[in-house]
Design a protein around this motif. Structure first.
Motif, PDB file in Angstrom:
ATOM      1  N   ILE A 118     -43.741  14.359 -10.438  1.00 32.32           N
ATOM      2  CA  ILE A 118     -42.317  14.651 -10.239  1.00 32.32           C
ATOM      3  C   ILE A 118     -42.084  16.162 -10.293  1.00 32.32           C
ATOM      4  N   GLY A 119     -42.708  16.817 -11.265  1.00 32.99           N
ATOM      5  CA  GLY A 119     -42.591  18.273 -11.371  1.00 32.99           C
ATOM      6  C   GLY A 119     -43.173  18.983 -10.163  1.00 32.99           C
ATOM      7  N   MET A 120     -44.255  18.434  -9.597  1.00 34.11           N
ATOM      8  CA  MET A 120     -44.852  19.037  -8.415  1.00 34.11           C
ATOM      9  C   MET A 120     -43.867  19.068  -7.249  1.00 34.11           C
ATOM     10  N   CYS A 121     -43.090  18.015  -7.088  1.00 31.41           N
ATOM     11  CA  CYS A 121     -42.098  17.977  -6.007  1.00 31.41           C
ATOM     12  C   CYS A 121     -41.073  19.093  -6.159  1.00 31.41           C
ATOM     13  N   PHE A 122     -40.590  19.312  -7.376  1.00 30.59           N
ATOM     14  CA  PHE A 122     -39.616  20.377  -7.607  1.00 30.59           C
ATOM     15  C   PHE A 122     -40.238  21.757  -7.419  1.00 30.59           C
ATOM     16  N   ILE A 123     -41.459  21.930  -7.866  1.00 29.64           N
ATOM     17  CA  ILE A 123     -42.120  23.229  -7.739  1.00 29.64           C
ATOM     18  C   ILE A 123     -42.403  23.546  -6.277  1.00 29.64           C
ATOM     19  N   ILE A 124     -42.797  22.558  -5.493  1.00 33.86           N
ATOM     20  CA  ILE A 124     -43.050  22.806  -4.072  1.00 33.86           C
ATOM     21  C   ILE A 124     -41.759  23.162  -3.348  1.00 33.86           C
ATOM     22  N   GLN A 125     -40.660  22.500  -3.704  1.00 33.65           N
ATOM     23  CA  GLN A 125     -39.370  22.894  -3.119  1.00 33.65           C
ATOM     24  C   GLN A 125     -39.041  24.339  -3.468  1.00 33.65           C
ATOM     25  N   ASN A 126     -39.295  24.733  -4.712  1.00 34.01           N
ATOM     26  CA  ASN A 126     -39.050  26.102  -5.133  1.00 34.01           C
ATOM     27  C   ASN A 126     -39.961  27.073  -4.384  1.00 34.01           C
ATOM     28  N   LEU A 127     -41.222  26.701  -4.189  1.00 35.52           N
ATOM     29  CA  LEU A 127     -42.145  27.563  -3.452  1.00 35.52           C
ATOM     30  C   LEU A 127     -41.698  27.741  -2.005  1.00 35.52           C
ATOM     31  N   PHE A 128     -41.212  26.672  -1.377  1.00 35.88           N
ATOM     32  CA  PHE A 128     -40.698  26.787  -0.014  1.00 35.88           C
ATOM     33  C   PHE A 128     -39.484  27.700   0.054  1.00 35.88           C
TER      34      PHE A 128
END
Length: 145
Positions: A118-128
């Protein structure tokens, strides 16, 4: 990120000798180091006011590709270690009578896996969004007009 690495390194990998020799540990360390070399080099140069475009692109693009791979490597390391935690009972705790509460550590690790993805999804959105802010949209037609 530091807490995440401490949990995986010291709690999952270091506590089980059987897991330390697995290939996934080597892959995980390689991905962590590759991400850190690019990120820290970019941050060091950015702090001094030097912006090298290929390094900037590499920092904001490579992280988007390698971060999910490192999460998968972490998840695989945890899945490989689960049978050892189940058989040895490492970190599983049973509290005395007044509390009558027990903590079965493999369940904690399985919940951590859920939180990790779940955290990975938020971090990838932040990276984008960081990539878009630093590098733009990448649409050449809009830039020319």
């Amino acid at each position: 990120q530091i807490t995440e690495r401490i949990i995986v390194l010291f709690v999952v990998i270091n506590s089980q000798e059987e897991v330390q020799g697995k290939y996934v540990v080597c892959v995980l360390f390689f991905l962590w180091n590759l991400l850190d070399v690019v990120r820290y080099t970019y941050n060091m140069l950015a702090r001094t006011g030097i912006y090298y475009l290929p390094l900037t692109w590499l920092n904001f693009s490579l992280c988007i590709l390698l971060y999910p791979l490192s999460v998968l490597a972490k998840a695989f390391a945890i899945c490989v270690s689960l049978p050892y935690f189940e058989s040895f009972g490492t970190y599983s705790i049973k509290l005395p009578f007044p509390f009558a509460f027990s903590i079965y550590f493999p369940y904690v690790l399985k919940m951590y896996l859920l939180v990790l993805f779940i955290g990975m999804c938020f971090i990838i959105q932040n990276l984008f969004s960081e990539r878009k802010a630093h590098l733009g949209t990448g649409d050449i037609k809009k830039k020319r007009s």
